[in-house]
Design a protein around this motif. Structure first.
Motif, short mmCIF file in Angstrom:
data_model
loop_
_atom_site.label_atom_id
_atom_site.label_comp_id
_atom_site.label_asym_id
_atom_site.label_seq_id
_atom_site.Cartn_x
_atom_site.Cartn_y
_atom_site.Cartn_z
N ASP A 246 0.81 -1.22 0.00
CA ASP A 246 0.00 0.00 0.00
C ASP A 246 0.84 1.27 0.00
OD1 ASP A 246 -2.15 -1.62 0.08
OD2 ASP A 246 -2.49 -1.43 2.26
N GLY A 247 2.07 1.18 0.51
CA GLY A 247 2.93 2.36 0.58
C GLY A 247 3.66 2.63 -0.72
N TYR A 248 3.55 1.72 -1.69
CA TYR A 248 4.21 1.88 -3.00
C TYR A 248 5.71 2.16 -2.88
CZ TYR A 248 -0.41 1.86 -5.04
OH TYR A 248 -1.65 1.49 -5.43
N LEU A 249 6.31 1.55 -1.86
CA LEU A 249 7.74 1.77 -1.65
C LEU A 249 8.37 0.48 -1.21
CD1 LEU A 249 9.91 4.03 -1.54
CD2 LEU A 249 9.36 4.31 0.87
N ASP A 250 9.51 0.13 -1.82
CA ASP A 250 10.23 -1.04 -1.36
C ASP A 250 11.72 -0.72 -1.30
OD1 ASP A 250 10.40 -3.91 -0.69
OD2 ASP A 250 11.58 -3.98 -2.53
N VAL A 251 12.20 -0.55 -0.08
CA VAL A 251 13.62 -0.31 0.13
C VAL A 251 14.19 -1.58 0.74
CG1 VAL A 251 15.34 1.07 1.35
CG2 VAL A 251 13.25 2.16 0.47
N ASP A 252 15.13 -2.20 0.05
CA ASP A 252 15.68 -3.44 0.57
C ASP A 252 16.30 -3.18 1.96
OD1 ASP A 252 16.59 -6.33 -0.51
OD2 ASP A 252 18.14 -5.49 0.81
N PRO A 253 16.15 -4.12 2.88
CA PRO A 253 16.70 -3.91 4.23
C PRO A 253 18.21 -3.65 4.24
CG PRO A 253 15.35 -5.92 4.14
CD PRO A 253 15.40 -5.38 2.75
N SER A 254 18.92 -4.14 3.23
CA SER A 254 20.37 -3.92 3.23
C SER A 254 20.76 -2.59 2.56
CB SER A 254 21.06 -5.07 2.50
OG SER A 254 20.64 -5.09 1.15
N ALA A 255 19.77 -1.84 2.06
CA ALA A 255 20.08 -0.54 1.43
C ALA A 255 20.16 0.52 2.52
CB ALA A 255 18.99 -0.20 0.42
N GLU A 256 20.93 1.59 2.23
CA GLU A 256 21.01 2.70 3.20
C GLU A 256 20.47 3.94 2.55
OE1 GLU A 256 25.00 3.56 4.60
OE2 GLU A 256 25.38 1.39 4.56
N VAL A 257 19.41 4.48 3.12
CA VAL A 257 18.85 5.71 2.56
C VAL A 257 19.05 6.85 3.56
CG1 VAL A 257 16.82 6.82 1.58
CG2 VAL A 257 17.18 4.37 1.22
N ALA A 258 20.10 7.65 3.35
CA ALA A 258 20.31 8.81 4.22
C ALA A 258 19.44 9.96 3.71
CB ALA A 258 21.78 9.21 4.20
#
Ligand code: GDD
Ligand code: MG
Length: 368
Positions: A246-258
């Motif tokens: 529903d959030g239309y977002l998938d950030v892999d757990p191993s990715a770093e989003v600063a």
């Protein structure tokens, strides 16, 4: 039921994405393009698939394997020379038992195959073509139907001045009786669109119209981007839509989003989005990608291993695997960078420019 998928085209219009990889295994959002088709077929109970490959078959086989991961038996047939759409089918004849499906391998769709097969049965058809309406039929096979659903006329790539009064085109998904194979001469190049369909008019050729379906031919960069956005927005049901939720977002757990990831967007494993950078909306960032400080990736695809410097702008573009973009550069306006292309700092690549694998652009070397 069995399906034959044609994947022997060279995908020239999608170069440089297809310069190093055959089209069926080019990544679309987060998986090889062909996987969407296999998931769709599996969803309709088709679990025996023959891939009719012409070009770089080994790579396709290497990536897709035997299909067991998708619950499908996958076999590969390679023509000795390009046989055309019907010739390729004829070449796969020995693998086919009874009635089967044939599919053009470059479409992304959720056409209701169950309903198409049911209509084929009811009409006692020899061949039933799935049809979808489009605004501009000039690059497709245009079809005019009679009231009973029989095909009255079929015109491949109609010229602009053609007077065929219809907006329905062949979607590249066919239900075929085995008898159709008898119409195709063996061992030569034969076009199903130009030789077989016209010969089948009044001999059991029907159309099945699916107005509600999603459909796109992913044959050009513009349509590749459109297909990407539509998958991200959930315009058709795919494994990606399930993952995005529903959030239309998938950030892999191993990715770093600063910085920020703005939905709809997807950020692959081990990728890093630096401080002040933003990706999305409508962005695909593959695995092992670096997006430098204050850079923007919007309405764009950045494939695995690419490195984007600081303060860059990537908009309406496709960046191939392992490409490198120097600080303050812009890649915009439908531009496409092939695998491993290196662009120095302070460049502007725009207006649909295509840079091929092996190209290197020095600092400030390009502005168009
Ligand atoms: N094995 C094999 N051998 N496959 C082939 C060959 C060949 O010689 N030539 C083409 N193909 C495959 C392509 O890889 C593609 O998946 C499919 O057949 C259709 O070829 P395209 O080159 O993509 O055709 P198109 O898009 O211009 O037109 C076709 O698709 C339209 C729908 O997307 C036609 O079937 C049109 O009638 C249709 O409307
Ligand atoms: Mg096509």
């Amino acid at each position: 039921m069995q399906a034959v998928i044609l994947v022997g085209g060279e995908g020239t219009r999608l170069r440089p994405l297809t310069s190093t990889l055959p089209k069926p295994v080019v990544s679309l959002v987060d998986r090889p393009m062909m996987v969407y088709m296999l998931e769709w077929l599996r969803g309709h109970g088709i679990d025996d698939v023959i891939m009719s490959c012409g070009f770089k078959a080994t790579k396709v086989r290497e990536v897709l394997g035997d299909g067991s991961q998708l619950g499908i038996r996958l076999r590969f047939v390679e023509e000795p020379d390009p046989r055309g759409t019907a010739g390729a089918l004829k070449f796969a004849e020995e693998f086919l038992d009874g009635r089967f499906l044939m599919l053009n391998g470059d479409v992304l769709t959720d056409i209701d195959l169950g309903a198409q097969i049911a209509q084929h049965d009811k009409a006692g058809a020899a061949a039933t073509l799935a049809l979808v309406p489009v605004l501009d039929p000039s690059s497709y096979g245009l079809v005019k139907l009679r009231e009973d659903g029989a095909v009255e006329e079929f015109l491949e790539k109609p010229p602009a001045d053609s007077v065929l009064d219809s907006s329905l085109i062949s979607a590249g998904a066919y239900v075929l009786e085995r008898s159709v194979l008898d119409l195709i001469a063996p061992d030569r190049n034969v076009s199903i669109e130009r030789e077989v369909w016209p010969a089948l008019i009044d001999q059991g050729l029907f159309g099945f119209v699916d107005d509600a379906a999603y459909w796109i031919d992913v044959g050009t960069p513009q349509r590749y981007l459109q297909a990407t956005f539509d998958i991200l927005e959930g315009k058709l049901r795919t494994g990606v839509a399930d993952k995005l939720g529903d959030g239309y977002l998938d950030v892999d757990p191993s990715a770093e989003v600063a910085g920020r990831a703005v939905p709809p967007a997807i950020v692959g494993a081990r990728s890093r989005i630096a401080d002040g950078a933003h990706v999305g909306s409508l962005a695909v960032v593959g695995e092992d990608v670096i997006v430098g400080e204050s850079s923007i990736v919007e309405r764009a695809v950045v494939l695995h291993g690419a490195r984007i410097g600081e303060s860059c702008v990537l908009r309406d573009c496709i960046v191939g695997p392992g490409a490198c973009i120097g600080d303050r550069s812009q890649v915009i306006g439908g531009a496409m960078l092939g695998e491993g292309v290196v662009i120095g700092s302070d460049n502007v690549v725009a207006r649909g420019a295509r840079l091929f694998p092996g190209m290197e652009v020095p600092d400030g070397g390009l502005a168009f």
